[in-house]
Design an enzyme around this catalytic site. Structure first.
Site, PDB file in Angstrom:
ATOM      1  N   ARG A  80      11.023 -14.358  -9.957  1.00 35.95           N
ATOM      2  CA  ARG A  80      12.159 -13.746 -10.903  1.00 35.95           C
ATOM      3  C   ARG A  80      12.718 -12.704  -9.819  1.00 35.95           C
ATOM      4  NH1 ARG A  80       7.959 -14.117 -14.100  1.00 35.95           N
ATOM      5  NH2 ARG A  80       7.119 -12.249 -13.536  1.00 35.95           N
ATOM      6  N   ILE A  81      11.928 -11.691  -9.392  1.00 36.36           N
ATOM      7  CA  ILE A  81      12.684 -10.631  -8.567  1.00 36.36           C
ATOM      8  C   ILE A  81      13.057 -11.133  -7.410  1.00 36.36           C
ATOM      9  CG2 ILE A  81      11.966  -8.480  -7.615  1.00 36.36           C
ATOM     10  CD1 ILE A  81       9.822  -8.170  -9.760  1.00 36.36           C
ATOM     11  N   CYS A 129       9.330  -4.343  -1.347  1.00 33.49           N
ATOM     12  CA  CYS A 129       9.249  -3.556  -2.906  1.00 33.49           C
ATOM     13  C   CYS A 129       8.258  -4.301  -3.626  1.00 33.49           C
ATOM     14  CB  CYS A 129      10.727  -3.941  -3.567  1.00 33.49           C
ATOM     15  SG  CYS A 129      12.007  -2.844  -2.814  1.00 33.49           S
ATOM     16  N   SER A 130       7.353  -5.134  -2.820  1.00 31.21           N
ATOM     17  CA  SER A 130       6.223  -5.774  -3.594  1.00 31.21           C
ATOM     18  C   SER A 130       4.909  -4.909  -3.779  1.00 31.21           C
ATOM     19  CB  SER A 130       5.914  -7.190  -3.086  1.00 31.21           C
ATOM     20  OG  SER A 130       5.603  -7.194  -1.519  1.00 31.21           O
ATOM     21  N   ARG A 131       4.101  -5.048  -2.609  1.00 35.92           N
ATOM     22  CA  ARG A 131       2.887  -4.251  -2.694  1.00 35.92           C
ATOM     23  C   ARG A 131       2.636  -3.985  -1.153  1.00 35.92           C
ATOM     24  NH1 ARG A 131       3.572  -3.173  -7.136  1.00 35.92           N
ATOM     25  NH2 ARG A 131       2.090  -3.495  -8.888  1.00 35.92           N
ATOM     26  N   ASP A 134       9.349   0.605  -0.300  1.00 34.64           N
ATOM     27  CA  ASP A 134       8.976   1.205  -1.360  1.00 34.64           C
ATOM     28  C   ASP A 134       7.532   1.240  -1.683  1.00 34.64           C
ATOM     29  OD1 ASP A 134       9.737   2.267  -4.278  1.00 34.64           O
ATOM     30  OD2 ASP A 134       8.839   0.424  -4.842  1.00 34.64           O
ATOM     31  N   GLU A 188      -1.471   3.699  -0.610  1.00 33.58           N
ATOM     32  CA  GLU A 188      -0.654   4.655  -1.230  1.00 33.58           C
ATOM     33  C   GLU A 188      -1.441   5.797  -1.783  1.00 33.58           C
ATOM     34  OE1 GLU A 188       2.385   3.153  -4.499  1.00 33.58           O
ATOM     35  OE2 GLU A 188       2.798   1.701  -2.601  1.00 33.58           O
ATOM     36  N   HIS A 195       7.520   4.263  -4.153  1.00 31.15           N
ATOM     37  CA  HIS A 195       7.247   3.297  -5.433  1.00 31.15           C
ATOM     38  C   HIS A 195       7.993   3.469  -6.507  1.00 31.15           C
ATOM     39  CE1 HIS A 195       3.806   0.416  -6.421  1.00 31.15           C
ATOM     40  NE2 HIS A 195       4.782  -0.119  -6.792  1.00 31.15           N
ATOM     41  N   ILE A 196       9.453   3.268  -6.140  1.00 28.76           N
ATOM     42  CA  ILE A 196      10.311   3.733  -7.430  1.00 28.76           C
ATOM     43  C   ILE A 196      11.052   2.473  -7.714  1.00 28.76           C
ATOM     44  CG2 ILE A 196      10.654   6.334  -6.961  1.00 28.76           C
ATOM     45  CD1 ILE A 196      13.352   5.451  -5.378  1.00 28.76           C
ATOM     46  N   ALA A 197      10.596   1.233  -7.331  1.00 26.08           N
ATOM     47  CA  ALA A 197      11.637   0.031  -7.606  1.00 26.08           C
ATOM     48  C   ALA A 197      11.978  -0.285  -9.012  1.00 26.08           C
ATOM     49  CB  ALA A 197      10.876  -1.302  -7.152  1.00 26.08           C
ATOM     50  N   SER A 198      10.793   0.353  -9.873  1.00 30.25           N
ATOM     51  CA  SER A 198      11.097  -0.090 -11.374  1.00 30.25           C
ATOM     52  C   SER A 198      11.893   1.096 -12.105  1.00 30.25           C
ATOM     53  CB  SER A 198       9.748  -0.419 -11.983  1.00 30.25           C
ATOM     54  OG  SER A 198       8.794   0.508 -11.901  1.00 30.25           O
TER      55      SER A 198
HETATM   56  C1  DGY Z   1       5.124  -2.995 -11.069  1.00 37.09           C
HETATM   57  O1  DGY Z   1       5.189  -3.048 -12.269  1.00 37.09           O
HETATM   58  O2  DGY Z   1       4.133  -3.739 -10.695  1.00 37.09           O
HETATM   59  C2  DGY Z   1       5.700  -1.991 -10.130  1.00 37.09           C
HETATM   60  O3  DGY Z   1       5.445  -2.062  -8.819  1.00 37.09           O
HETATM   61  C3  DGY Z   1       5.965  -0.812 -10.794  1.00 37.09           C
HETATM   62  O4  DGY Z   1       7.140  -0.346 -10.322  1.00 37.09           O
END
Ligand code: DGY
EC number: 1.1.1.29
Length: 386
Positions: free
Chosen positions: A175-176, A271-273, A297, A302, A320-323
């Site tokens: 999805r992302i 922006c994953s992990r 991100d 972390e 870690h601000i992607a969301s």
């Molecule tokens: C998640 O929901 O897994 C994201 O990393 C939070 O931003």
């Protein structure tokens, strides 16, 4: 004995005791819980990452459910404590749940919720922002300006990469990854190469149709290609964004050897992990390849960065601000609360965890279902017919 952590209590006489280990954005999630007879305790202690012992003390002797965060270590100790307190419901306020030992939750019969569906576009937008910022060296240029170093226009000042006509590579076209690919293809007319075990049919159709549209308008059409190996993406793409889930197979997916395969002027976005990239190898690669740029991100350990990363001008780092859009974070809080509430109430599991709009509509009561429980099959929980 350690001092109890600070909590804020809502609806003290509620029948079900629900703990949230952090204050979360918005108020709808709070109202939904208290309207359904929950006593809600929100930990307001000024401590970013709570320890297992902190959370055990929050759970106490009687607790029906907990809303937790991706920074917490939800394993044997916490699920046994929750189960001893009579709780059978936990939800991460995140789509990712690599901080949760789902087998341990299964052992104690605890349902584990997560929050998909609400952060797809927001996360993709951050990946796109990092891509642009890296391509056009926006952070470096901003620092230069603020440092008072700008003394006039120069032909070589902060020259970066043009995206139009280049190739965007996506590793993990779920999805992302697909939402990000569409943004880069549609917004910047980039060609697409992707690697995924599954065929991203809708994404392929979108790029084909957009290519036809461009051609009909006398413009160069965009193209797509499904790579048969990840290495093919690394070699061919100019901008590469990583969107896999983190598990044993994706740990250090991007290592020294794979970094060396990428173009010298490539841009890598994550922006994953964090552990998907070998961060020590990345720092060495950034030092040796100054035109290679990265937008991160997430980080391997972390909240820390590996030594040297913070000094690299060719790295953009954000916490870690992607969301982190208001709509998404409020929606995540709502979904996490409804996962816990639904399990407490004995509701069935929503049949499509990505179709979350009915839970987010503020003008109607949410469906009587748990939006997303990752171990619903293992626990034999019923699926909603709605
Ligand atoms: C998640 O929901 O897994 C994201 O990393 C939070 O931003």
């Amino acid at each position: 004995m350690a001092k109890p952590l600070q909590v804020e209590v809502y609806n003290p006489n509620g029948k079900y005791r629900v703990v949230s280990t952090k204050p979360m954005p918005g108020t709808r999630w709070i109202n939904l819980l208290i309207e359904q007879d929950c006593r809600l305790e929100i930990c307001t202690q000024k401590k970013t990452i709570l320890s297992v012992e902190d959370i055990i003390s929050l759970i106490g002797d009687k607790c029906d459910g907990v809303i937790g965060q991706l920074t917490e270590d939800w394993g044997e100790k916490l699920f046994s404590a929750l189960s001893r307190a009579g709780g059978k419901a936990f939800s991460n306020m995140a789509v990712g749940y690599n901080n949760v030992d789902v087998n341990a939750a299964n052992k104690y019969g605890v349902a584990v919720g997560n929050t998909p569906g609400v952060l797809t576009e927001t996360t993709a937008e951050l990946a796109a922002s990092l891509s642009l910022s890296a391509a056009r060296r926006i952070v470096e240029a901003d620092e230069f300006m603020r440092a008072g170093l700008y003394d006039g226009w120069l032909p070589h000042l902060f020259v970066g990469n043009l995206l139009k006509g280049q190739t965007v590579g996506v590793i993990g076209a779920g999805r992302i990854g697909s939402a990000y690919a569409r943004m880069m293809v549609e917004g910047f007319k980039m060609n697409l190469i992707y690697y995924d075990l599954y065929q991203a049919t809708r994404l392929e159709k979108f790029v084909t149709a957009y290519g036809q549209f461009l051609k009909a308008n006398g413009e160069q059409p965009v193209t797509w290609k499904r790579a048969s190996t990840m290495e093919e993406v690394l070699r061919e793409a100019d901008v590469i964004s990583l969107h896999p889930v983190l598990d044993k197979t994706t740990y250090h997916l991007v290592n020294k050897e794979r970094l060396a395969m990428m173009k010298k002027e490539a841009i890598l976005i994550n922006c994953s992990r964090g552990p998907v990239i070998d961060e020590v190898a990345l720092v060495e690669h950034l030092k040796a390849t100054p035109m290679f740029r990265v937008g991160l991100d997430v980080f391997e350990d972390e909240p820390y960065m590996k030594p040297g990363l913070a000094e690299m001008k060719n790295a953009i780092v954000v916490p870690h601000i992607a969301s982190a859009s208001k709509w998404t974070r409020e929606g995540m809080a709502t979904l996490a609360a409804l996962n816990v509430l639904g399990k407490i109430k004995g509701y069935p599991i929503w049949s499509d965890p990505n179709r979350v709009e009915p839970f987010l509509n503020e003008n109607a009561p949410p469906p009587a279902a748990c939006p997303s429980i990752v171990n619903s099959k293992a626990l034999g929980l019923p699926v909603s017919k709605l």
